[in-house]
Scaffold this motif. Sequence first.
Motif, PDB file in Angstrom:
ATOM      1  N   PHE A 114     -24.148  52.972  14.654  1.00 25.11           N
ATOM      2  CA  PHE A 114     -25.230  53.769  14.076  1.00 25.11           C
ATOM      3  C   PHE A 114     -24.983  54.277  12.660  1.00 25.11           C
ATOM      4  O   PHE A 114     -25.946  54.554  11.944  1.00 25.11           O
ATOM      5  N   VAL A 115     -23.743  54.452  12.258  1.00 27.37           N
ATOM      6  CA  VAL A 115     -23.465  55.251  11.069  1.00 27.37           C
ATOM      7  C   VAL A 115     -22.886  54.409   9.937  1.00 27.37           C
ATOM      8  O   VAL A 115     -21.878  53.717  10.123  1.00 27.37           O
ATOM      9  N   PRO A 146     -20.753  48.031   8.926  1.00 25.33           N
ATOM     10  CA  PRO A 146     -21.550  46.929   8.366  1.00 25.33           C
ATOM     11  C   PRO A 146     -22.916  46.737   9.014  1.00 25.33           C
ATOM     12  O   PRO A 146     -23.870  46.362   8.329  1.00 25.33           O
ATOM     13  N   GLY A 147     -23.032  46.972  10.331  1.00 23.58           N
ATOM     14  CA  GLY A 147     -24.309  46.752  10.999  1.00 23.58           C
ATOM     15  C   GLY A 147     -25.425  47.622  10.456  1.00 23.58           C
ATOM     16  O   GLY A 147     -26.451  47.113   9.985  1.00 23.58           O
ATOM     17  N   PRO A 148     -25.288  48.957  10.496  1.00 19.38           N
ATOM     18  CA  PRO A 148     -26.354  49.806   9.956  1.00 19.38           C
ATOM     19  C   PRO A 148     -26.555  49.659   8.458  1.00 19.38           C
ATOM     20  O   PRO A 148     -27.686  49.789   7.968  1.00 19.38           O
ATOM     21  N   VAL A 149     -25.493  49.377   7.706  1.00 21.46           N
ATOM     22  CA  VAL A 149     -25.648  49.158   6.262  1.00 21.46           C
ATOM     23  C   VAL A 149     -26.485  47.919   5.996  1.00 21.46           C
ATOM     24  O   VAL A 149     -27.422  47.929   5.188  1.00 21.46           O
ATOM     25  N   ALA A 150     -26.166  46.815   6.702  1.00 26.67           N
ATOM     26  CA  ALA A 150     -26.912  45.570   6.510  1.00 26.67           C
ATOM     27  C   ALA A 150     -28.361  45.724   6.961  1.00 26.67           C
ATOM     28  O   ALA A 150     -29.287  45.244   6.293  1.00 26.67           O
ATOM     29  N   ALA A 151     -28.568  46.395   8.092  1.00 33.23           N
ATOM     30  CA  ALA A 151     -29.934  46.599   8.573  1.00 33.23           C
ATOM     31  C   ALA A 151     -30.726  47.454   7.592  1.00 33.23           C
ATOM     32  O   ALA A 151     -31.894  47.163   7.289  1.00 33.23           O
ATOM     33  N   GLY A 152     -30.101  48.501   7.081  1.00 40.94           N
ATOM     34  CA  GLY A 152     -30.778  49.354   6.120  1.00 40.94           C
ATOM     35  C   GLY A 152     -31.129  48.623   4.843  1.00 40.94           C
ATOM     36  O   GLY A 152     -32.223  48.789   4.291  1.00 40.94           O
ATOM     37  N   ALA A 153     -30.200  47.794   4.365  1.00 41.68           N
ATOM     38  CA  ALA A 153     -30.461  47.034   3.142  1.00 41.68           C
ATOM     39  C   ALA A 153     -31.612  46.051   3.343  1.00 41.68           C
ATOM     40  O   ALA A 153     -32.465  45.876   2.460  1.00 41.68           O
ATOM     41  N   THR A 154     -31.662  45.406   4.502  1.00 47.02           N
ATOM     42  CA  THR A 154     -32.733  44.453   4.797  1.00 47.02           C
ATOM     43  C   THR A 154     -34.092  45.144   4.828  1.00 47.02           C
ATOM     44  O   THR A 154     -35.098  44.595   4.364  1.00 47.02           O
ATOM     45  N   LEU A 155     -34.116  46.356   5.352  1.00 46.49           N
ATOM     46  CA  LEU A 155     -35.374  47.100   5.462  1.00 46.49           C
ATOM     47  C   LEU A 155     -35.745  47.825   4.171  1.00 46.49           C
ATOM     48  O   LEU A 155     -36.852  48.364   4.058  1.00 46.49           O
ATOM     49  N   GLY A 156     -34.815  47.871   3.205  1.00 50.52           N
ATOM     50  CA  GLY A 156     -35.064  48.609   1.975  1.00 50.52           C
ATOM     51  C   GLY A 156     -34.797  50.093   2.106  1.00 50.52           C
ATOM     52  O   GLY A 156     -35.329  50.903   1.331  1.00 50.52           O
ATOM     53  N   GLY A 157     -33.959  50.481   3.076  1.00 48.47           N
ATOM     54  CA  GLY A 157     -33.665  51.886   3.297  1.00 48.47           C
ATOM     55  C   GLY A 157     -32.542  52.381   2.407  1.00 48.47           C
ATOM     56  O   GLY A 157     -31.739  51.598   1.895  1.00 48.47           O
ATOM     57  N   VAL A 182     -29.049  54.166   2.044  1.00 47.00           N
ATOM     58  CA  VAL A 182     -27.887  54.319   2.914  1.00 47.00           C
ATOM     59  C   VAL A 182     -27.565  55.796   3.142  1.00 47.00           C
ATOM     60  O   VAL A 182     -27.198  56.208   4.255  1.00 47.00           O
ATOM     61  N   GLY A 183     -27.697  56.614   2.107  1.00 45.72           N
ATOM     62  CA  GLY A 183     -27.423  58.036   2.250  1.00 45.72           C
ATOM     63  C   GLY A 183     -28.345  58.710   3.245  1.00 45.72           C
ATOM     64  O   GLY A 183     -27.906  59.528   4.067  1.00 45.72           O
ATOM     65  N   ILE A 184     -29.627  58.379   3.198  1.00 46.45           N
ATOM     66  CA  ILE A 184     -30.584  58.980   4.141  1.00 46.45           C
ATOM     67  C   ILE A 184     -30.317  58.474   5.554  1.00 46.45           C
ATOM     68  O   ILE A 184     -30.398  59.250   6.532  1.00 46.45           O
ATOM     69  N   ILE A 185     -29.988  57.197   5.697  1.00 46.95           N
ATOM     70  CA  ILE A 185     -29.645  56.657   7.014  1.00 46.95           C
ATOM     71  C   ILE A 185     -28.451  57.411   7.590  1.00 46.95           C
ATOM     72  O   ILE A 185     -28.419  57.760   8.784  1.00 46.95           O
ATOM     73  N   LEU A 186     -27.464  57.686   6.752  1.00 48.99           N
ATOM     74  CA  LEU A 186     -26.285  58.439   7.192  1.00 48.99           C
ATOM     75  C   LEU A 186     -26.676  59.845   7.643  1.00 48.99           C
ATOM     76  O   LEU A 186     -26.275  60.300   8.726  1.00 48.99           O
ATOM     77  N   LEU A 187     -27.466  60.547   6.835  1.00 51.56           N
ATOM     78  CA  LEU A 187     -27.846  61.925   7.156  1.00 51.56           C
ATOM     79  C   LEU A 187     -28.712  61.996   8.413  1.00 51.56           C
ATOM     80  O   LEU A 187     -28.608  62.943   9.196  1.00 51.56           O
ATOM     81  N   LEU A 244     -43.306  52.126   5.219  1.00 54.63           N
ATOM     82  CA  LEU A 244     -42.697  53.315   5.811  1.00 54.63           C
ATOM     83  C   LEU A 244     -41.938  54.120   4.766  1.00 54.63           C
ATOM     84  O   LEU A 244     -41.424  53.564   3.785  1.00 54.63           O
ATOM     85  N   ASN A 245     -41.838  55.441   4.995  1.00 51.52           N
ATOM     86  CA  ASN A 245     -41.013  56.253   4.109  1.00 51.52           C
ATOM     87  C   ASN A 245     -39.539  56.131   4.506  1.00 51.52           C
ATOM     88  O   ASN A 245     -39.206  55.501   5.518  1.00 51.52           O
ATOM     89  N   GLN A 246     -38.654  56.744   3.733  1.00 54.58           N
ATOM     90  CA  GLN A 246     -37.223  56.543   3.929  1.00 54.58           C
ATOM     91  C   GLN A 246     -36.728  57.104   5.264  1.00 54.58           C
ATOM     92  O   GLN A 246     -35.842  56.513   5.900  1.00 54.58           O
ATOM     93  N   ILE A 247     -37.278  58.204   5.709  1.00 52.90           N
ATOM     94  CA  ILE A 247     -36.849  58.755   7.001  1.00 52.90           C
ATOM     95  C   ILE A 247     -37.312  57.856   8.139  1.00 52.90           C
ATOM     96  O   ILE A 247     -36.568  57.612   9.105  1.00 52.90           O
ATOM     97  N   GLU A 248     -38.535  57.329   8.035  1.00 58.49           N
ATOM     98  CA  GLU A 248     -39.014  56.388   9.056  1.00 58.49           C
ATOM     99  C   GLU A 248     -38.151  55.134   9.078  1.00 58.49           C
ATOM    100  O   GLU A 248     -37.826  54.613  10.160  1.00 58.49           O
ATOM    101  N   LEU A 249     -37.759  54.635   7.909  1.00 59.93           N
ATOM    102  CA  LEU A 249     -36.874  53.467   7.859  1.00 59.93           C
ATOM    103  C   LEU A 249     -35.532  53.774   8.523  1.00 59.93           C
ATOM    104  O   LEU A 249     -34.967  52.932   9.226  1.00 59.93           O
ATOM    105  N   ALA A 250     -35.008  54.984   8.279  1.00 61.93           N
ATOM    106  CA  ALA A 250     -33.746  55.366   8.919  1.00 61.93           C
ATOM    107  C   ALA A 250     -33.890  55.383  10.434  1.00 61.93           C
ATOM    108  O   ALA A 250     -32.971  54.962  11.163  1.00 61.93           O
ATOM    109  N   LEU A 251     -35.032  55.843  10.940  1.00 63.58           N
ATOM    110  CA  LEU A 251     -35.252  55.864  12.383  1.00 63.58           C
ATOM    111  C   LEU A 251     -35.442  54.460  12.954  1.00 63.58           C
ATOM    112  O   LEU A 251     -35.076  54.203  14.108  1.00 63.58           O
ATOM    113  N   ILE A 252     -36.011  53.553  12.162  1.00 60.22           N
ATOM    114  CA  ILE A 252     -36.083  52.154  12.591  1.00 60.22           C
ATOM    115  C   ILE A 252     -34.667  51.588  12.741  1.00 60.22           C
ATOM    116  O   ILE A 252     -34.354  50.883  13.715  1.00 60.22           O
TER     117      ILE A 252
END
Length: 466
Positions: free
Chosen positions: A164-165, A169-180, A182-187, A396-404
Amino acid sequence: MDALEPAYGTATLLAIAAAAVAVLLFLIMKVKLHAFISLVLVSVATALAAGIPVADVPQALTSAFGDTLASVALLVAFGVMIGRLLEATGGAQVLADTLVTRFGEHRAPFALGVAALFFGFPIFFDAGLVVFLPIILTVARRFGGSVLAYALPAAGAFAAMHAFVPPHPGPVAAGATLGGDVGIILLVNLPIVFIAWYVGVMLVSRFLAARIMVPVPDLLFGPVNGEPEQEGSTHTLAPPTFGLVISILALPLVLISFNTVLTTLVTDGVLEEGLDVVDLLILIGNTPVALLITLLVTIALLGRRGRTLAETTSMLDASLGPICSIILITGAGGMFGGVLRTSGIGEALTSSLTGLGIPLLLQAFLIATALRVAQGSATVALTTTAGLVAAQSAELNQIELALIVTAIAAGSTVLSHVNDSGFWLVGKFFGMDEKTTLKTWTVQETTLGVAAFAVAGLAWPLAGIL
């Protein structure tokens, strides 16, 4: 080896995958054929049944087997040697005693889990589990009862952080693919992970440990510290200090942080590629290299306490023997998952799930779950699912992308079973047979993923108005 064009339709491929898992479990649990032999045999049969060309079968088998060993063998070997030195010199006991003194006997599992959450921030699941193993087993051996009470909270914590965090590599790659971001995904994911870990791991582990007795295994560390290691041994070792033990355990944490943080900064364009200092820090932070450095430091600081270097080397050599089976079985588990990926089973399944008109958050979770169950790799499930739902996530906004990303990671966590190399690693490390591993580790991974998805679902309406 990349996935081939599926030779059959989705229904046929799913039937082949289900039959392969059933045959594998039958061979291991009923026939009692060795897990390594069973995995290789079923991998060959599955490759042929799924339509992989006969000429490509050897590569499909060996590439997946080799890839898994490349990521596991060095980590397990170096980690076990570090753990053996910590255990034999009393370092693991010192840390265990300190944890128990600070938190109390009844809170020791919680303390182990929280410590694993902290250590799991930069360290991959398998590396963190191996380094933490002597601490888990020492605490469990002190208090007795089922090792599950101590093993599952820590192992589940490492699994949660890895899935998740960022910077994993998994969440970083997923976030990059979605355009999210990384800092918001972490928070966003840090509080979700703690809630999901406590509900889906900590509470569940108490329930499982109270009902399933798994004795503390002696597989890795031999005699209890203070007993003679061999007939005629006269070593009486003064235990190392708590500060020294913590420093040794923190060393791979610091070194691996160099790799994960700097790699993320280079990927995001904050740092330039090709800088000598950056490349050097990334190298020494590579997980096998970091563990090798830690092992050498441990030998220098602990291995010579009351022993000659030859005696220490002999002890380390003896620690490697029992783990050969674990490494081979884990590699064969990766081989089985690789065959399923190469056959196109995962792609066929996910293509049938897209465009069903279900809510995007649920769709992301279900597709990731399907991929996880079909081919075993959580990282593959994360990255593939992100690509499949990226087009629908553009507004989607950045928080929605993080939740995806959370939903995808949750789906990629559930239902760890025989095509997942981590299933075999956990089961063999803690002395569980396959049936017990399914009843414990598989259940806990599922409750962890479901709990994380439930939290993401509750947060989704709020994210839409921010």
